[in-house]
Write a protein that holds these residues in place. Structure first.
Motif, PDB file in Angstrom:
ATOM      1  N   SER A  85     -12.444 -27.445   6.234  1.00 54.87           N
ATOM      2  CA  SER A  85     -11.145 -28.013   6.633  1.00 54.87           C
ATOM      3  C   SER A  85     -10.321 -26.954   7.360  1.00 54.87           C
ATOM      4  O   SER A  85     -10.594 -25.755   7.257  1.00 54.87           O
ATOM      5  N   PRO A  86      -9.283 -27.380   8.114  1.00 53.81           N
ATOM      6  CA  PRO A  86      -8.357 -26.424   8.751  1.00 53.81           C
ATOM      7  C   PRO A  86      -7.372 -25.891   7.699  1.00 53.81           C
ATOM      8  O   PRO A  86      -6.182 -26.219   7.704  1.00 53.81           O
ATOM      9  N   SER A  87      -7.889 -25.081   6.784  1.00 54.45           N
ATOM     10  CA  SER A  87      -7.136 -24.694   5.592  1.00 54.45           C
ATOM     11  C   SER A  87      -6.480 -23.325   5.759  1.00 54.45           C
ATOM     12  O   SER A  87      -6.982 -22.445   6.470  1.00 54.45           O
ATOM     13  N   ILE A  88      -5.381 -23.166   5.074  1.00 55.65           N
ATOM     14  CA  ILE A  88      -4.638 -21.899   5.079  1.00 55.65           C
ATOM     15  C   ILE A  88      -4.257 -21.570   3.645  1.00 55.65           C
ATOM     16  O   ILE A  88      -3.716 -22.416   2.921  1.00 55.65           O
ATOM     17  N   LEU A  89      -4.562 -20.346   3.219  1.00 52.88           N
ATOM     18  CA  LEU A  89      -4.144 -19.846   1.913  1.00 52.88           C
ATOM     19  C   LEU A  89      -3.054 -18.787   2.103  1.00 52.88           C
ATOM     20  O   LEU A  89      -2.901 -18.213   3.187  1.00 52.88           O
ATOM     21  N   GLY A  90      -2.327 -18.555   1.018  1.00 55.59           N
ATOM     22  CA  GLY A  90      -1.195 -17.648   1.119  1.00 55.59           C
ATOM     23  C   GLY A  90      -1.385 -16.361   0.356  1.00 55.59           C
ATOM     24  O   GLY A  90      -2.168 -16.274  -0.605  1.00 55.59           O
ATOM     25  N   ILE A  91      -0.653 -15.343   0.806  1.00 57.95           N
ATOM     26  CA  ILE A  91      -0.524 -14.090   0.062  1.00 57.95           C
ATOM     27  C   ILE A  91       0.966 -13.889  -0.191  1.00 57.95           C
ATOM     28  O   ILE A  91       1.818 -14.333   0.579  1.00 57.95           O
ATOM     29  N   SER A  92       1.285 -13.217  -1.298  1.00 55.54           N
ATOM     30  CA  SER A  92       2.676 -13.059  -1.702  1.00 55.54           C
ATOM     31  C   SER A  92       3.006 -11.582  -1.837  1.00 55.54           C
ATOM     32  O   SER A  92       2.255 -10.820  -2.451  1.00 55.54           O
ATOM     33  N   ARG A  93       4.110 -11.194  -1.243  1.00 54.19           N
ATOM     34  CA  ARG A  93       4.514  -9.792  -1.244  1.00 54.19           C
ATOM     35  C   ARG A  93       4.810  -9.299  -2.652  1.00 54.19           C
ATOM     36  O   ARG A  93       5.415  -9.982  -3.464  1.00 54.19           O
ATOM     37  N   LEU A  94       4.353  -8.062  -2.927  1.00 54.14           N
ATOM     38  CA  LEU A  94       4.704  -7.339  -4.140  1.00 54.14           C
ATOM     39  C   LEU A  94       5.442  -6.068  -3.759  1.00 54.14           C
ATOM     40  O   LEU A  94       5.178  -5.463  -2.716  1.00 54.14           O
ATOM     41  N   ALA A  95       6.375  -5.671  -4.624  1.00 57.05           N
ATOM     42  CA  ALA A  95       7.112  -4.447  -4.342  1.00 57.05           C
ATOM     43  C   ALA A  95       6.200  -3.240  -4.418  1.00 57.05           C
ATOM     44  O   ALA A  95       6.361  -2.255  -3.695  1.00 57.05           O
ATOM     45  N   GLU A  96       5.212  -3.282  -5.293  1.00 60.73           N
ATOM     46  CA  GLU A  96       4.238  -2.199  -5.414  1.00 60.73           C
ATOM     47  C   GLU A  96       2.973  -2.780  -6.041  1.00 60.73           C
ATOM     48  O   GLU A  96       2.975  -3.865  -6.618  1.00 60.73           O
ATOM     49  N   GLY A  97       1.883  -2.069  -5.924  1.00 59.11           N
ATOM     50  CA  GLY A  97       0.604  -2.538  -6.453  1.00 59.11           C
ATOM     51  C   GLY A  97      -0.534  -2.084  -5.563  1.00 59.11           C
ATOM     52  O   GLY A  97      -0.392  -1.180  -4.744  1.00 59.11           O
ATOM     53  N   ARG A  98      -1.668  -2.745  -5.726  1.00 58.09           N
ATOM     54  CA  ARG A  98      -2.838  -2.345  -4.949  1.00 58.09           C
ATOM     55  C   ARG A  98      -2.669  -2.740  -3.484  1.00 58.09           C
ATOM     56  O   ARG A  98      -1.965  -3.677  -3.144  1.00 58.09           O
ATOM     57  N   THR A  99      -3.306  -1.971  -2.657  1.00 54.99           N
ATOM     58  CA  THR A  99      -3.214  -2.228  -1.216  1.00 54.99           C
ATOM     59  C   THR A  99      -3.971  -3.503  -0.863  1.00 54.99           C
ATOM     60  O   THR A  99      -4.828  -3.978  -1.607  1.00 54.99           O
ATOM     61  N   LEU A 100      -3.649  -4.042   0.295  1.00 57.64           N
ATOM     62  CA  LEU A 100      -4.253  -5.285   0.742  1.00 57.64           C
ATOM     63  C   LEU A 100      -5.741  -5.110   1.044  1.00 57.64           C
ATOM     64  O   LEU A 100      -6.162  -4.121   1.650  1.00 57.64           O
ATOM     65  N   ARG A 101      -6.509  -6.081   0.606  1.00 54.06           N
ATOM     66  CA  ARG A 101      -7.933  -6.116   0.971  1.00 54.06           C
ATOM     67  C   ARG A 101      -8.223  -7.250   1.948  1.00 54.06           C
ATOM     68  O   ARG A 101      -9.140  -7.175   2.742  1.00 54.06           O
ATOM     69  N   VAL A 102      -7.400  -8.311   1.864  1.00 52.63           N
ATOM     70  CA  VAL A 102      -7.627  -9.445   2.741  1.00 52.63           C
ATOM     71  C   VAL A 102      -7.245  -9.071   4.170  1.00 52.63           C
ATOM     72  O   VAL A 102      -6.348  -8.256   4.396  1.00 52.63           O
ATOM     73  N   GLN A 103      -7.927  -9.662   5.116  1.00 55.11           N
ATOM     74  CA  GLN A 103      -7.669  -9.414   6.532  1.00 55.11           C
ATOM     75  C   GLN A 103      -7.027 -10.652   7.155  1.00 55.11           C
ATOM     76  O   GLN A 103      -7.319 -11.785   6.758  1.00 55.11           O
ATOM     77  N   PRO A 104      -6.126 -10.441   8.123  1.00 51.25           N
ATOM     78  CA  PRO A 104      -5.519 -11.604   8.793  1.00 51.25           C
ATOM     79  C   PRO A 104      -6.568 -12.385   9.572  1.00 51.25           C
ATOM     80  O   PRO A 104      -7.532 -11.823  10.090  1.00 51.25           O
ATOM     81  N   LYS A 105      -6.403 -13.685   9.650  1.00 52.08           N
ATOM     82  CA  LYS A 105      -7.320 -14.541  10.384  1.00 52.08           C
ATOM     83  C   LYS A 105      -6.908 -14.692  11.847  1.00 52.08           C
ATOM     84  O   LYS A 105      -7.708 -15.110  12.682  1.00 52.08           O
ATOM     85  N   SER A 106      -5.645 -14.368  12.126  1.00 50.37           N
ATOM     86  CA  SER A 106      -5.136 -14.527  13.490  1.00 50.37           C
ATOM     87  C   SER A 106      -5.119 -13.185  14.191  1.00 50.37           C
ATOM     88  O   SER A 106      -4.904 -12.142  13.576  1.00 50.37           O
ATOM     89  N   GLY A 107      -5.322 -13.229  15.480  1.00 50.37           N
ATOM     90  CA  GLY A 107      -5.168 -12.038  16.282  1.00 50.37           C
ATOM     91  C   GLY A 107      -3.719 -11.874  16.711  1.00 50.37           C
ATOM     92  O   GLY A 107      -2.953 -12.836  16.753  1.00 50.37           O
ATOM     93  N   PHE A 108      -3.329 -10.644  17.006  1.00 56.39           N
ATOM     94  CA  PHE A 108      -1.959 -10.367  17.427  1.00 56.39           C
ATOM     95  C   PHE A 108      -1.973  -9.547  18.698  1.00 56.39           C
ATOM     96  O   PHE A 108      -2.749  -8.583  18.827  1.00 56.39           O
TER      97      PHE A 108
END
Length: 713
Positions: free
Chosen positions: A136-159
């Motif tokens: 499906s044309p699906s989109i999942l979300g990530i939520s900002r944390l003030a501190e914690g582990r660094t991001l592992r997920v990669q953006p799906k869109s180019g910039f």
């Protein structure tokens, strides 16, 4: 004097500069007031409810929880939901919820709790959900944390970045809650679900569109939904050419203006029920009947159930689920209705406030508080109208709150400052008038200023005249400055005695004083107070002479001390304001005034310092008086009986005075009968030396004044 005139203007400029400093610093209270003003504008003119916007919200509402069970649901249900939305033709399926942990209700997860069960033979709900997402044309979300582990997920869109690199100005995504790698890999898009950069729980006014995560950019959920719905691979971030901040984001055919930190000013419409479809309806039988609501729509999945704590406040005062805010952002972009607070607006606000602030100060100072109030009101109305019309017509947000409050502060400060100066002047004038009238009289004048007009009334008053003896000769021997010093010392001391007894000093004429009692205030026993004042003046003069307050002793002018004569008359006189309409004096005229003046002049002939008429003597019967004959006064056809004021009631009760009084009366009886009074006068002088030595001169002159004591008084 020049500095005094400049002081209010300098104060006004200082107030305006101080307020400009506050505005330039832009502290938190100023920001709050500004945003509350913009909230009010949105409430007055919210965005119109879209009739055909391709947006739908699948709501995990209270009815869905009651039908399907408590949250979180098994992910096979979510897989079913995604499959059905895909089947019904959704353009994008966007989850405004997190899937950071494996499904605890998956059979494979439960198999690990049961001994002897092969988990690989059982369904894996996470895998089923991932399969549905990938199809499906699906989109999942990530939520900002003030501190914690660094991001592992990669953006799906180019910039792509056009212009200067805006990365430093964007909200920073240092750490985040992210989906399971299995799910993140399956989804076609990844967007940030966080509604603001401050993790605030207040009203959501702005939505970050792009986040910076080191070298990567992450779009918001709304931007990612638009990208995927249009089939666009790359987003274009337009930066300001000279400064490192963004100006807009291009998503396919839509160019979205941003603030300098990459936010979208949200322009809300009122909630409307047609936006929502309950999740239970799509998970139940007959879901196909909702095809018209789903086909070609950007479908956002979120929750409005109160127990799931995803409710937020909007600028319109509505409490809505977070998913609807993302839906509003998408709809706002699709409609092209933006709120704009361009860079030049802040400069305009500062310069504009400087101009209107200085104008308010100038008008208030030059034309007075009322004109200043009208000018301030006109400025406030004009500022409010310009701000509102800019918002209503162009979506341009010009702050009305700081000018409104700032001009009010500026005007109030100027009025208060002028009041303080006026009050200081008033106190100074009051102190000056305090030398002329009693404090109670001055208070009445202040309360009844409207009664200060030409005209008068007949009143029963007591009038006092005083005159310095030998003033002409003294003025010939002293320099003008010395004469002035003598008069000021004398008048200042004698005037205090008059004012203490509630008298009104009418005027100083050369070396003379005129005062009266019982006008404009009603003074009980005004004749008594006049007599008390004259006795006090006699004592004060004696004290001044004793300490050489006039600097006459030891001089070569031949005068060691000053002497005065005083005359009092009581009776009716016309009292009021006399003169011109533009300049007048409060004074008294009439026969009583003339008699008082003549009696004071006659005190020289009598040889005593305090002489009163019959009416005054009758009004104060308990004081120590002695008869002094009847004088033929200028302008009077009949003789005027006069009396000597020797002392107060205490003196009148002494044996020495009573003996003097009896001897005095007997001597006058013999004088009127034509007998020789030499012996009587000698006895009177001997007694007077013990009571009031000033009477000796009176008795010295008495024998030569037989005409003033006719046989028939």
């Amino acid at each position: 004097m020049f500095k005094r005139r400049l002081l209010p203007g300098l104060f006004g400029v200082l107030i305006v500069l101080s307020l400009l400093g506050v505005r330039a610093a832009d502290p938190y209270p100023v920001q709050v007031l500004r945003e509350i003003s913009f909230d009010l504008y949105q409430r007055l003119k919210p965005r119109e409810i879209p009739k055909d916007a391709p947006i739908r919200v699948i709501d995990v509402d209270e009815a869905s929880l009651a039908s399907i069970g408590q949250w979180p649901w098994p992910r096979d249900r979510l897989a079913m939901l995604v499959d059905r939305l895909t089947e019904l033709g959704a353009a994008a399926v966007v989850f405004d919820m997190m899937f950071a942990e494996p499904d605890r209700m998956s059979p494979q997860a439960l198999a690990g709790l049961i001994a002897g069960v092969d988990a690989t033979t059982l369904p894996d709900y996470d895998a089923q959900f991932a399969t549905a997402l990938s199809a499906s044309p699906s989109i999942l979300g990530i939520s900002r944390l003030a501190e914690g582990r660094t991001l592992r997920v990669q953006p799906k869109s180019g910039f792509a970045v056009s212009g200067a690199d805006p990365r430093p100005a964007l909200p920073q995504l240092v750490a985040a809650t992210e989906p399971l790698p299995l799910l993140a890999d399956a989804a076609k898009g990844i967007g940030v679900v966080s509604l603001n950069n401050e993790l605030s729980v207040s009203a959501v006014r702005r939505l970050p569109l792009v986040w910076s995560a080191g070298r990567e950019f992450f779009p918001s959920l709304a931007i990612e939904a638009l990208r995927l719905a249009q089939g666009v691979d790359t987003l274009v971030l337009l930066g300001e050419t000279k400064n490192n901040y963004p100006v807009s984001v291009k998503v396919g055919q839509f160019t979205v203006p941003t603030t300098s930190d990459g936010d979208l000013w949200l322009y809300y419409h009122r909630p409307y029920p047609e936006l929502y479809v309950s999740a239970k309806d799509l998970l139940g039988f007959g879901y196909q009947r909702y095809a018209e609501k789903i086909v070609g729509q950007i479908v956002l999945i979120g929750t409005s159930a109160s127990g799931l704590l995803d409710m937020h406040s909007t600028t319109l005062g509505d409490n809505v689920p977070g998913v609807s805010i993302h839906a509003q952002a998408i709809d706002q972009i699709l409609s092209g209705q933006y709120l704009n607070r361009a860079d030049w607006v802040e400069g305009l606000e500062i310069v504009g406030f400087a101009v209107i602030g200085l104008v308010t100060v100038l008008v208030t100072l030059s034309l007075g508080p009322l004109a200043g109030l009208l000018a301030a009101a006109a400025v406030l109305v004009g500022t409010g109208w310009y701000s509102w019309s800019s918002f209503a017509g162009q979506g341009l947000m010009i702050d009305p709150s700081f000018p409104l409050i700032g001009i009010a502060i500026c005007y109030a400060s100027m009025v208060f400052f002028q009041f303080a100066i006026t009050d200081a002047d008033k106190r100074q004038i009051r102190r000056a008038f305090g030398f002329y009238v009693a404090p109670t009289l001055l208070a009445q004048i202040e309360r009844n200023g409207d009664r200060l007009k030409l005209g008068g009334e007949m009143r029963d008053i007591s009038v006092l005249f005083t005159d310095m003896r030998g003033f002409t000769a003294l003025s010939e021997k002293l320099a003008p400055a010395q004469i002035l010093a003598v008069l000021n010392t004398l008048f200042g001391a004698l005037g205090e005695r008059i004012i203490e007894q509630y008298g009104t000093i009418d005027k100083f004429v050369g070396d003379a004083i005129m005062a009266f009692w019982n006008a404009p205030l009603d003074i009980k026993d005004h004749a008594r107070k006049a007599c008390v004042a004259t006795l006090g003046m006699r004592q004060t003069l004696a004290e001044l002479n004793a300490r050489d307050a006039f600097g006459l002793k030891g001089s070569d002018i031949g005068v060691d001390e000053l002497m005065i004569g005083m005359g009092i008359a009581s009776g009716e006189a016309l009292v009021g304001n006399m003169g011109l309409e533009t300049r007048f004096d409060y004074s008294a005229i009439g026969d009583t005034v003339n008699i008082a003046s003549r009696v004071e002049g006659a005190s020289k002939e009598v040889g005593y310092d305090i002489v009163v008429v019959n009416a005054t003597r009758a009004a104060v019967p308990d004081f120590a008086f002695l008869e002094a004959g009847s004088l033929s006064l200028k302008g009077k056809s009949r003789r005027e009986p006069i009396h000597l004021l020797v002392g107060d009631a205490a003196l009148a009760q002494t044996g020495a005075f009573k003996l003097l009084q009896l001897t005095h009366e007997e001597t006058l009886r013999l004088l009127r009968a034509g007998h020789d009074v030499t012996g009587g006068l000698a006895e009177c002088k001997a007694l007077a030396a013990k009571v009031e030595p000033g009477l000796i001169r009176f008795y010295d002159k008495l024998a030569s004044r037989r005409a003033d004591f006719p046989a028939q008084p």
